[in-house]
Structures are given as structure tokens and as C-alpha cells.
Design an enzyme around this catalytic site. Structure first.
Site, mmCIF file in Angstrom:
data_model
loop_
_atom_site.group_PDB
_atom_site.id
_atom_site.type_symbol
_atom_site.label_atom_id
_atom_site.label_comp_id
_atom_site.label_asym_id
_atom_site.label_seq_id
_atom_site.Cartn_x
_atom_site.Cartn_y
_atom_site.Cartn_z
ATOM 1 N N ASP A 1 0.826 -1.218 0.000
ATOM 2 C CA ASP A 1 0.000 0.000 0.000
ATOM 3 C C ASP A 1 0.857 1.265 0.000
ATOM 4 O OD1 ASP A 1 0.790 -0.628 2.685
ATOM 5 O OD2 ASP A 1 -0.694 0.794 3.434
ATOM 6 N N HIS B 1 6.108 9.748 1.786
ATOM 7 C CA HIS B 1 4.853 10.468 2.049
ATOM 8 C C HIS B 1 4.867 11.896 1.510
ATOM 9 C CE1 HIS B 1 4.132 7.601 5.744
ATOM 10 N NE2 HIS B 1 4.545 6.988 4.648
ATOM 11 N N GLU C 1 0.027 -1.166 5.564
ATOM 12 C CA GLU C 1 1.041 -0.805 6.559
ATOM 13 C C GLU C 1 0.923 0.655 6.961
ATOM 14 O OE1 GLU C 1 4.861 0.756 8.108
ATOM 15 O OE2 GLU C 1 3.810 1.373 6.304
ATOM 16 N N GLU C 2 0.374 1.474 6.044
ATOM 17 C CA GLU C 2 0.398 2.924 6.262
ATOM 18 C C GLU C 2 -0.739 3.415 7.155
ATOM 19 O OE1 GLU C 2 2.789 4.690 5.509
ATOM 20 O OE2 GLU C 2 3.785 3.981 3.708
#
Ligand SMILES: [Zn+2]
Length: 362
Positions: free
Chosen positions: A75, A332, A129-130
Site C-alpha cells: 500500500d 509520504h 502498513e500505512e
């Protein structure tokens, strides 16, 4: 949809990174990418492939004495005008280039191209995971199929800019509350000001000397900070309550109990309530597989300061470290990108490390 992960793409870690980036996979929408990865792995004769939700696991079973895990999350954070990928010279831009489809590309490339690794290998391509831990593919697998995670050593392919980041620090949040007594501000001597009471908490935080701890040659730098403060009733009322939220990042020689005991000592005399805690992970670099990994990388490891999924493996007694081509500082960001040379060098390092025993490491 035609699977874009063709044999030619799988053979080249750079092209594979780009193909993975161009399959949109924001957290909780990983089905398309998991389908593509699963289809590729099921076609590989030297792997056995399983799937749980949108997490795909494939493993060799060669009867080797040791088993290692290579893991990457599928992800990404939400897109930010950075999809699909674009190329600028030696840089590939796009959501997930650094965090962490370049790392995922390592694992998928090796899974397909290395039929006889020197250890048995379990490859994990996991979801979510995020976001919150309860959605994390490794959390879900550890509940449903804990045996899938059995291994002697794990490498998480998170962005580290091509160096080894070992272990990780623990994190703890707590709320300190001071109490007072309300009164009219015009007759404040009838009350006790809880915000003034917080002054001593802030003074202790300001004077606090954070530790630096070295474990297995890795430096961990702690931090103890106020991250939020809440108090006050009205513009003419002496406040009777103040809450200071603190965050403590602690080296992995302390477990959450020891970390809490330390906070209680620092804030002796104050009401303290722990609201969240995650254990860190010791670097665990003394296992043979870890030592050979460090030899293949050829550079000294450093301590990981943020919390990552290595702690999940450490909690199961499996030493784990982070190694990936992306720059963690770009993760990010809208401008997220990865250097193509870092992808090529990192893939070569992993090939060296996992190359069969009858071929020399160098
Ligand atoms: Zn990541």
C-alpha cells in the site's frame, strides 16, 4: 486488466518498480496489485504461494538450515498529484517510489529469478502498513496463520537509502494531569490554578537529559517531549485541571514496562496515565544470516529511530532490520522519488547475499 508484471518487467528491478508504482494501491485498495503479484508468484515452480486478504506470501522449501523473510508493504499513502510515475534523468518520481515499491520490487524480482537461494526464503507482500495496525497485513497473518511468519531473520525493504537500519526504538504516549480548584479570576486566592501546576512538569521536560544508547554498534537517541497541552475553563475562571500529553521514544534496551517506570520516576508526584505503547526491537545482528547480510552490504548499520514492522518480528523472537533503496526523508511527500542507481545497487546486494552456497559472497 492485463497483468503489467510481464517476465521482461520482472527481470529488471527498475522497470518492475515503475510497473508497481503505476498500479494504484492506496491503503485498503490493494486488491488489484495483490492480484497481479499473486498471479506472478503462482506461476513460479520453485515457490509455494498463499494469500490472506490482500497479503500474498510465497516461499521456497529447499530444506535449508535457515529461513529468512523478505517483506514489503503493497500500500501507499493517498495520491497527491504524483500518479502515475514520471522519469527525470536518473530519478523516478511518483507515489510509492521510495515508500516502498522499489523495495517490493527487490522481493518480487528475487522471488522470480532466484530458484536456489542459500537460505529458504519467505517473501511477504502485505497490505495496509500505512494505516492503523489492526488493518496491517502482518498483524492479520500473525493472527490467522502465525506459522507463515516463522523464520530466523527478516529484512523489511522499507526506505533506508541503501544502508542497514537495525532494530527500532519504542514509543510511549502518556497524559500527565494536574489538579486545582476553580474560583472567580477576580478572587483567584480562593482557588488553585492547575495550569500553573503544569509549570513544574514543563520545567522537568525542559531540563531532561535524553539518553544515547549504543547496542551492537548501533546508536539510538531517545526523546521525551510534550506534544499537546489542554486546560482552562473560561476567561474569568481559575482552571481546575490541566493535561499535558507526552511522547517518549526509547532505545530498545528498555521494554514498555521499564519505559513506564522511567516516566513515573521523572514525573514523581504527578498523576500519569499511559495511553499508548509499542515496544522497540533490539538490532539482533549476531545471527549468521544477519552477519552475512551485513557482509554483503559492506557498510556499518545504524539504529532505526522510528517505529517499524521490524518490532513485530522482534516480538516473535525473529531479528529483523530495514534495508531499501528509497530515501526515508521523501516518504509520504508529493515529490517522492527514488534514484535508479540505488535500485540497481540494492538489488545486486540482495542477489549477492542470497546467491547459492557454491558461489562466493563477493
Ligand atoms: Zn513504508
Amino acid at each position: 486488466m492485463e497483468n503489467p508484471l510481464t517476465p521482461e518487467v520482472l527481470a529488471d528491478p527498475v522497470g518492475l518498480t515503475r510497473a508497481l508504482v503505476d498500479i494504484e494501491s492506496v491503503s485498503l485498495a490493494e486488491k488489484a496489485i495483490a492480484d497481479c503479484v499473486e498471479e506472478v508468484l503462482r506461476a513460479v515452480p520453485h515457490l509455494t504461494t498463499f494469500r490472506h486478504g490482500n497479503t500474498v506470501m510465497a516461499r521456497t522449501d529447499l530444506g535449508r538450515a535457515q529461513r529468512v523473510v523478505l517483506a514489503g508493504h503493497l500500500d501507499t499513502v493517498p495520491l497527491n498529484d504524483n500518479f502515475p510515475s514520471t522519469m527525470r534523468g536518473d530519478l523516478m518520481y511518483g507515489c510509492g517510489t521510495s515508500d516502498m515499491k522499489s523495495g517490493v520490487a527487490f522481493a518480487l524480482h528475487l522471488a522470480v529469478t532466484l530458484p536456489d537461494p542459500r537460505y529458504d526464503v519467505t517473501y511477504f507482500f502485505y497490505e495496509a502498513e500505512e494505516i492503523e495496525s489492526k488493518y496491517n497485513g502482518l498483524t492479520l497473518v500473525s493472527e490467522a496463520h502465525p506459522e507463515w511468519l516463522e523464520a530466523d531473520f527478516a529484512v523489511l525493504l522499507e526506505p533506508t537509502y541503501g544502508i542497514v537500519e537495525a532494530g527500532c526504538q519504542g514509543t510511549m504516549r502518556a497524559i500527565l494531569t494536574t489538579h486545582g480548584e476553580r474560583a472567580h479570576a477576580a478572587r483567584s486566592w480562593h482557588g488553585v490554578n492547575a495550569i500553573h501546576g503544569a509549570g513544574e512538569v514543563l520545567r522537568r521536560l525542559g531540563a531532561y537529559q535524553a539518553r544515547r544508547v549504543t547496542i551492537d554498534g548501533c546508536d539510538y537517541r531517545e526523546g521525551l517531549n510534550a506534544v499537546r497541552i489542554n486546560g482552562g475553563v473560561a476567561g474569568n475562571v481559575i482552571p481546575d485541571r490541566c493535561e499535558i500529553e507526552i511522547n517518549y521514544r526509547y532505545a530498545p534496551d528498555r521494554d514498555p514496562e521499564a519505559a513506564e517506570a522511567h516516566l513515573r520516576e521523572v514525573f514523581d508526584g504527578f498523576e500519569l496515565r499511559v495511553t499508548d505503547a509499542a515496544a522497540g526491537a533490539a538490532p539482533g545482528l549476531d545471527s549468521p544470516a544477519a552477519q552475512e547480510f551485513l557482509a554483503a552490504v559492506g557498510a556499518a548499520p545504524i539504529g532505526k529511530l522510528g517505529w517499524t514492522d521490524v518490532a513485530r518480528f522482534a516480538a516473535m523472537g525473529i531479528p529483523a532490520l530495514n534495508f531499501g533503496p528509497g530515501d526515508p526523508n521523501l516518504a509520504h511527500h508529493k515529490d517522492e522519488h527514488v534514484e535508479l542507481t540505488k535500485i540497481r545497487d540494492g538489488a545486486a546486494t540482495l542477489h549477492r547475499w542470497l546467491s547459492p552456497l557454491d558461489r562466493p559472497l563477493a
